[in-house]
Design a protein around this motif. Structure first.
Motif, PDB file in Angstrom:
ATOM      1  N   GLY A  12      68.081  23.951  46.628  1.00 18.10           N
ATOM      2  CA  GLY A  12      67.428  24.419  45.401  1.00 18.10           C
ATOM      3  C   GLY A  12      65.969  23.980  45.329  1.00 18.10           C
ATOM      4  N   ILE A  13      65.721  22.695  45.669  1.00 14.04           N
ATOM      5  CA  ILE A  13      64.333  22.205  45.644  1.00 14.04           C
ATOM      6  C   ILE A  13      63.492  22.930  46.683  1.00 14.04           C
ATOM      7  CG2 ILE A  13      62.868  20.193  46.060  1.00 14.04           C
ATOM      8  CD1 ILE A  13      65.151  18.460  44.929  1.00 14.04           C
ATOM      9  N   GLY A  14      64.050  23.166  47.850  1.00 14.49           N
ATOM     10  CA  GLY A  14      63.314  23.882  48.901  1.00 14.49           C
ATOM     11  C   GLY A  14      62.961  25.301  48.494  1.00 14.49           C
ATOM     12  N   LEU A  15      63.937  26.017  47.878  1.00 14.19           N
ATOM     13  CA  LEU A  15      63.664  27.386  47.420  1.00 14.19           C
ATOM     14  C   LEU A  15      62.593  27.405  46.326  1.00 14.19           C
ATOM     15  CD1 LEU A  15      67.285  28.869  47.345  1.00 14.19           C
ATOM     16  CD2 LEU A  15      65.404  29.578  48.839  1.00 14.19           C
ATOM     17  N   ALA A  16      62.626  26.422  45.422  1.00 12.53           N
ATOM     18  CA  ALA A  16      61.626  26.362  44.344  1.00 12.53           C
ATOM     19  C   ALA A  16      60.220  26.167  44.913  1.00 12.53           C
ATOM     20  CB  ALA A  16      61.970  25.237  43.369  1.00 12.53           C
ATOM     21  N   ILE A  17      60.094  25.242  45.884  1.00 16.40           N
ATOM     22  CA  ILE A  17      58.787  24.998  46.502  1.00 16.40           C
ATOM     23  C   ILE A  17      58.328  26.220  47.288  1.00 16.40           C
ATOM     24  CG2 ILE A  17      57.560  23.582  48.196  1.00 16.40           C
ATOM     25  CD1 ILE A  17      59.367  21.246  47.369  1.00 16.40           C
ATOM     26  N   ALA A  18      59.278  26.859  48.009  1.00 12.48           N
ATOM     27  CA  ALA A  18      58.932  28.058  48.769  1.00 12.48           C
ATOM     28  C   ALA A  18      58.449  29.183  47.859  1.00 12.48           C
ATOM     29  CB  ALA A  18      60.140  28.515  49.589  1.00 12.48           C
ATOM     30  N   GLY A  19      59.075  29.302  46.681  1.00 11.42           N
ATOM     31  CA  GLY A  19      58.646  30.332  45.733  1.00 11.42           C
ATOM     32  C   GLY A  19      57.238  30.093  45.221  1.00 11.42           C
ATOM     33  N   LEU A  20      56.898  28.830  44.934  1.00 12.74           N
ATOM     34  CA  LEU A  20      55.546  28.505  44.462  1.00 12.74           C
ATOM     35  C   LEU A  20      54.510  28.773  45.548  1.00 12.74           C
ATOM     36  CD1 LEU A  20      56.244  25.172  42.524  1.00 12.74           C
ATOM     37  CD2 LEU A  20      55.740  27.420  41.541  1.00 12.74           C
ATOM     38  N   ILE A  21      54.835  28.378  46.787  1.00 15.29           N
ATOM     39  CA  ILE A  21      53.893  28.617  47.884  1.00 15.29           C
ATOM     40  C   ILE A  21      53.726  30.111  48.138  1.00 15.29           C
ATOM     41  CG2 ILE A  21      53.506  28.286  50.357  1.00 15.29           C
ATOM     42  CD1 ILE A  21      54.955  25.594  50.110  1.00 15.29           C
ATOM     43  N   GLY A  22      54.851  30.847  48.106  1.00 17.57           N
ATOM     44  CA  GLY A  22      54.772  32.287  48.317  1.00 17.57           C
ATOM     45  C   GLY A  22      53.952  32.982  47.253  1.00 17.57           C
ATOM     46  N   TYR A  23      54.074  32.536  45.986  1.00 11.34           N
ATOM     47  CA  TYR A  23      53.299  33.165  44.907  1.00 11.34           C
ATOM     48  C   TYR A  23      51.805  32.902  45.059  1.00 11.34           C
ATOM     49  CZ  TYR A  23      51.745  34.431  40.230  1.00 11.34           C
ATOM     50  OH  TYR A  23      51.093  35.019  39.175  1.00 11.34           O
ATOM     51  N   LEU A  25      50.260  32.488  47.881  1.00  6.73           N
ATOM     52  CA  LEU A  25      49.739  33.213  49.034  1.00  6.73           C
ATOM     53  C   LEU A  25      49.804  34.723  48.857  1.00  6.73           C
ATOM     54  CD1 LEU A  25      51.306  31.064  51.926  1.00  6.73           C
ATOM     55  CD2 LEU A  25      48.964  30.984  51.059  1.00  6.73           C
ATOM     56  N   ARG A  26      50.915  35.238  48.311  1.00  3.57           N
ATOM     57  CA  ARG A  26      51.101  36.681  48.147  1.00  3.57           C
ATOM     58  C   ARG A  26      51.618  36.956  46.745  1.00  3.57           C
ATOM     59  NH1 ARG A  26      51.745  39.861  52.639  1.00  3.57           N
ATOM     60  NH2 ARG A  26      51.763  41.527  51.084  1.00  3.57           N
ATOM     61  N   SER A  27      50.714  36.949  45.784  1.00  2.00           N
ATOM     62  CA  SER A  27      51.125  37.188  44.399  1.00  2.00           C
ATOM     63  C   SER A  27      51.627  38.607  44.176  1.00  2.00           C
ATOM     64  CB  SER A  27      49.942  36.902  43.456  1.00  2.00           C
ATOM     65  OG  SER A  27      48.838  37.728  43.787  1.00  2.00           O
ATOM     66  N   ASP A  28      51.326  39.521  45.123  1.00  2.00           N
ATOM     67  CA  ASP A  28      51.785  40.888  44.964  1.00  2.00           C
ATOM     68  C   ASP A  28      53.281  41.032  45.257  1.00  2.00           C
ATOM     69  OD1 ASP A  28      50.932  40.145  47.561  1.00  2.00           O
ATOM     70  OD2 ASP A  28      51.156  42.235  48.218  1.00  2.00           O
ATOM     71  N   LEU A  29      53.863  40.102  46.035  1.00  6.57           N
ATOM     72  CA  LEU A  29      55.306  40.133  46.326  1.00  6.57           C
ATOM     73  C   LEU A  29      56.075  39.384  45.244  1.00  6.57           C
ATOM     74  CD1 LEU A  29      55.252  39.539  50.191  1.00  6.57           C
ATOM     75  CD2 LEU A  29      55.428  41.711  48.963  1.00  6.57           C
ATOM     76  N   LEU A  30      55.976  39.863  44.035  1.00  8.20           N
ATOM     77  CA  LEU A  30      56.583  39.166  42.906  1.00  8.20           C
ATOM     78  C   LEU A  30      58.111  39.189  42.977  1.00  8.20           C
ATOM     79  CD1 LEU A  30      55.961  37.648  40.302  1.00  8.20           C
ATOM     80  CD2 LEU A  30      55.986  39.828  39.083  1.00  8.20           C
ATOM     81  N   TRP A  31      58.678  40.260  43.530  1.00  8.24           N
ATOM     82  CA  TRP A  31      60.141  40.361  43.606  1.00  8.24           C
ATOM     83  C   TRP A  31      60.731  39.265  44.496  1.00  8.24           C
ATOM     84  CZ3 TRP A  31      62.420  41.020  48.354  1.00  8.24           C
ATOM     85  CH2 TRP A  31      61.598  41.438  49.395  1.00  8.24           C
ATOM     86  N   ALA A  32      60.038  38.969  45.610  1.00  8.35           N
ATOM     87  CA  ALA A  32      60.527  37.931  46.517  1.00  8.35           C
ATOM     88  C   ALA A  32      60.426  36.551  45.876  1.00  8.35           C
ATOM     89  CB  ALA A  32      59.745  37.968  47.824  1.00  8.35           C
ATOM     90  N   VAL A  33      59.318  36.307  45.174  1.00 13.57           N
ATOM     91  CA  VAL A  33      59.135  35.028  44.486  1.00 13.57           C
ATOM     92  C   VAL A  33      60.195  34.854  43.402  1.00 13.57           C
ATOM     93  CG1 VAL A  33      57.560  33.679  43.058  1.00 13.57           C
ATOM     94  CG2 VAL A  33      56.665  35.002  44.979  1.00 13.57           C
ATOM     95  N   THR A  34      60.449  35.938  42.652  1.00 14.97           N
ATOM     96  CA  THR A  34      61.461  35.873  41.596  1.00 14.97           C
ATOM     97  C   THR A  34      62.845  35.593  42.171  1.00 14.97           C
ATOM     98  OG1 THR A  34      60.167  37.473  40.306  1.00 14.97           O
ATOM     99  CG2 THR A  34      62.461  37.143  39.660  1.00 14.97           C
ATOM    100  N   ALA A  35      63.167  36.231  43.295  1.00 13.16           N
ATOM    101  CA  ALA A  35      64.471  36.001  43.934  1.00 13.16           C
ATOM    102  C   ALA A  35      64.612  34.560  44.397  1.00 13.16           C
ATOM    103  CB  ALA A  35      64.646  36.958  45.118  1.00 13.16           C
ATOM    104  N   ALA A  36      63.564  34.007  45.003  1.00 10.34           N
ATOM    105  CA  ALA A  36      63.609  32.622  45.474  1.00 10.34           C
ATOM    106  C   ALA A  36      63.776  31.645  44.323  1.00 10.34           C
ATOM    107  CB  ALA A  36      62.335  32.310  46.268  1.00 10.34           C
ATOM    108  N   GLU A  37      63.015  31.854  43.244  1.00 16.87           N
ATOM    109  CA  GLU A  37      63.127  30.950  42.098  1.00 16.87           C
ATOM    110  C   GLU A  37      64.479  31.102  41.408  1.00 16.87           C
ATOM    111  OE1 GLU A  37      61.079  28.631  41.370  1.00 16.87           O
ATOM    112  OE2 GLU A  37      59.534  29.167  42.809  1.00 16.87           O
ATOM    113  N   GLY A  38      65.017  32.327  41.373  1.00 14.23           N
ATOM    114  CA  GLY A  38      66.341  32.522  40.776  1.00 14.23           C
ATOM    115  C   GLY A  38      67.435  31.823  41.562  1.00 14.23           C
ATOM    116  N   LEU A  39      67.406  31.938  42.899  1.00 11.57           N
ATOM    117  CA  LEU A  39      68.375  31.239  43.744  1.00 11.57           C
ATOM    118  C   LEU A  39      68.225  29.723  43.619  1.00 11.57           C
ATOM    119  CD1 LEU A  39      68.281  33.419  46.997  1.00 11.57           C
ATOM    120  CD2 LEU A  39      70.174  33.201  45.360  1.00 11.57           C
TER     121      LEU A  39
END
Length: 506
Positions: A12-23, A25-39
């Motif tokens: 869970g902590i890894g997915l949360a950090i990955a979502g922040l880093i992804g946002y 770097l690529r704020s346009d991929l909001l669906w992927a960031v949302t999925a990572a933070e949701g998981l």
């Protein structure tokens, strides 16, 4: 492996950090960031549910409570700092500690900033080493904090030459105001100039400047050195509409004419045209006449207001271009007036004539000589052979005015326009060859702005600078040269030689 042994917390902590880093770097991929933070949220909730008893016993320990208190204090202090910074960024407080309160905006400026109808972008072309950089930065920061509709960007024309070229920048310390498809250019960081640009760019209606034709005047379309194409471009960038008019074809000056300009006529204006110009001014019009030496006599046209163009060519031994001709004047002496009060550079007048005024004929007008030659000047009536010297019998001794402004002494009735006239004994200063000289462009645009009644939109008194720069004339330049290059080194050498002789004798 079951859910109890699966590392849900770490995942869970890894997915949360990955979502922040992804946002980030690529704020346009909001669906992927949302999925990572949701998981991540699901994993953390499952972790606390499965390990509830372990978490409960761990939280009951004394060391845990102390650690939790420390974490809570850190969170509270961090939250307070975040809130303070958030409020400070949006409601900052600034203190003006300058000697003359140079960065405290006038009430008129605050009123204009609060009522801006459109977003305004200000692009300042300057370098950190330029004299206007700090003034622009401090003053525009005050403007930006007073209005959310104002954005400011600083551009170094040396590091970004393509941007400067796209805006047509030929001098640093220039600010470009853009809003709603309009562009205004400012060359001085004073509050009068900056707020005046905001006023002009926020107005939907543009004022019309009309140039007379039919008398050999300088052409607005001429791109050669003697043309006025650069002056036309500068006026267009100030938000004016430029037009031409022939009073030989038209019976009256159009009512929407803000300023009527007669730019360097070579032939005499006919009596019929003179009457139409007089009628335009009498109705509250604004007239600018640029009169060169050795051209058609403008006396009959100007005499209606008590004005006249003096004979000869102005010669100045003091206020002139260094190493230049005696008739190329570098004017530094100005009368305090709305046109001249914000000028920071001398104005170059090549081959000018002086302006006269008959108090009896112009008794209904207030006459203000705006620019004068120095006391060491005269109007030369004989330039043959280029041997120039003052002839007490034929020439006119200076100082002499070369620019004059007229306004009626009587205040017009309510609802009526107030007429105004400016006569300049030279038109060459506004041509393509000289308009880019800093003082020339400022003086020309200030004159047009005053005649177009831009002065009535704002009345901000200029602040005297604490530091007043010294601008030497040719005589002072030579004196400084002799002192710095000859006198000081010679004095240093003699002092050293005397000390050496004295020590040698010991």
């Amino acid at each position: 492996m079951n859910l109890k042994t699966f590392p849900l917390g770490i995942l869970g902590i890894g997915l949360a950090i990955a979502g922040l880093i992804g946002y980030s770097l690529r704020s346009d991929l909001l669906w992927a960031v949302t999925a990572a933070e949701g998981l991540a949220l699901v994993c953390l909730i499952l972790f606390f549910v499965i390990h509830f008893e372990t978490v409960k016993s761990f939280s009951a320990r004394r060391s845990t409570r102390l650690g939790a208190n420390s974490i809570l204090m850190v969170v509270l202090v961090s939250t307070i700092l975040i809130i303070v910074n958030f409020l400070a960024a949006r409601h900052s407080i600034r203190w003006d500690l300058s000697e003359n309160q140079n960065f405290t905006l006038a009430p008129q400026t605050y009123r204009i900033l609060r009522t801006l109808p459109h977003d305004v972008k200000v692009t300042v072309f300057t370098r950190e080493k330029d004299p206007g950089f700090q003034a622009y930065k401090e003053r525009l920061e005050s403007y930006r904090q007073a209005s959310a509709k104002l954005t400011v960007e600083f551009v170094d024309p040396e590091r970004q030459p393509k941007v400067a070229q796209s805006y047509g920048i030929f001098r640093t310390d220039t600010a470009i105001f853009e809003s709603n498809g309009q562009t205004i250019r400012v060359t001085a960081p004073s509050e009068v100039e900056l707020t005046g640009a905001l006023i002009r760019i926020s107005k939907d209606a543009k004022k019309r400047i009309v140039f007379l034709e039919g008398h050999g005047e300088r052409s607005l379309e001429d791109k050669e050195r003697t043309g006025l194409s650069s002056a036309k471009e500068a006026l267009g960038k100030q938000g004016y509409v430029i037009g031409t008019l022939s009073l030989l074809k038209e019976s009256t000056v159009p009512d929407d004419t803000a300023v009527l300009v007669l730019a360097g006529p070579r032939h005499t204006v006919t009596p019929e045209e003179q009457a139409r110009i007089h009628a335009y001014v009498d109705k509250g019009g604004h007239f600018l006449a640029l009169i060169d030496p050795d051209t058609a006599d403008p006396g009959p046209l100007l005499a209606h207001w008590g004005l006249g163009a003096g004979p000869g060519v102005l010669v100045d031994l003091q206020d002139r271009l260094a190493q230049g001709d005696l008739t190329v004047l570098l004017v530094r002496t100005f009368t305090e007036h709305e046109i001249t009060r914000d000028l920071t550079a001398a104005v170059l007048f090549p081959l000018a004539r002086h302006i006269t005024f008959d108090e009896q004929a112009g008794k209904d007008w207030d006459y203000i000589p705006l620019a004068r030659t120095s006391a060491n000047s005269w109007a030369e009536t004989n330039l043959q052979g280029r041997v120039v010297s003052l002839n007490e019998q034929e020439d006119v001794k200076g100082p002499l005015p070369m620019v004059a402004a007229l306004t009626p002494k009587r205040t017009p009735e309510e609802g009526q326009a107030r007429p105004a006239i400016v006569v300049i004994g030279n038109s060459t200063f506004a041509t393509n060859a000289f308009i880019n000289f800093p003082g020339n462009s400022d003086f020309f645009l200030h004159t047009i702005g005053w005649l177009a009644e831009e002065r009535d939109l704002i009345s901000i008194a200029p602040k005297e600078p604490a530091l007043r720069p010294f601008m030497p004339n040719p005589i002072q330049e030579r004196t400084l040269l002799y002192i710095q290059v000859l006198l000081l080194p010679l004095a240093t050498f003699l002092t050293g030689f005397m000390v050496w002789r004295k020590r040698r004798r010991l």
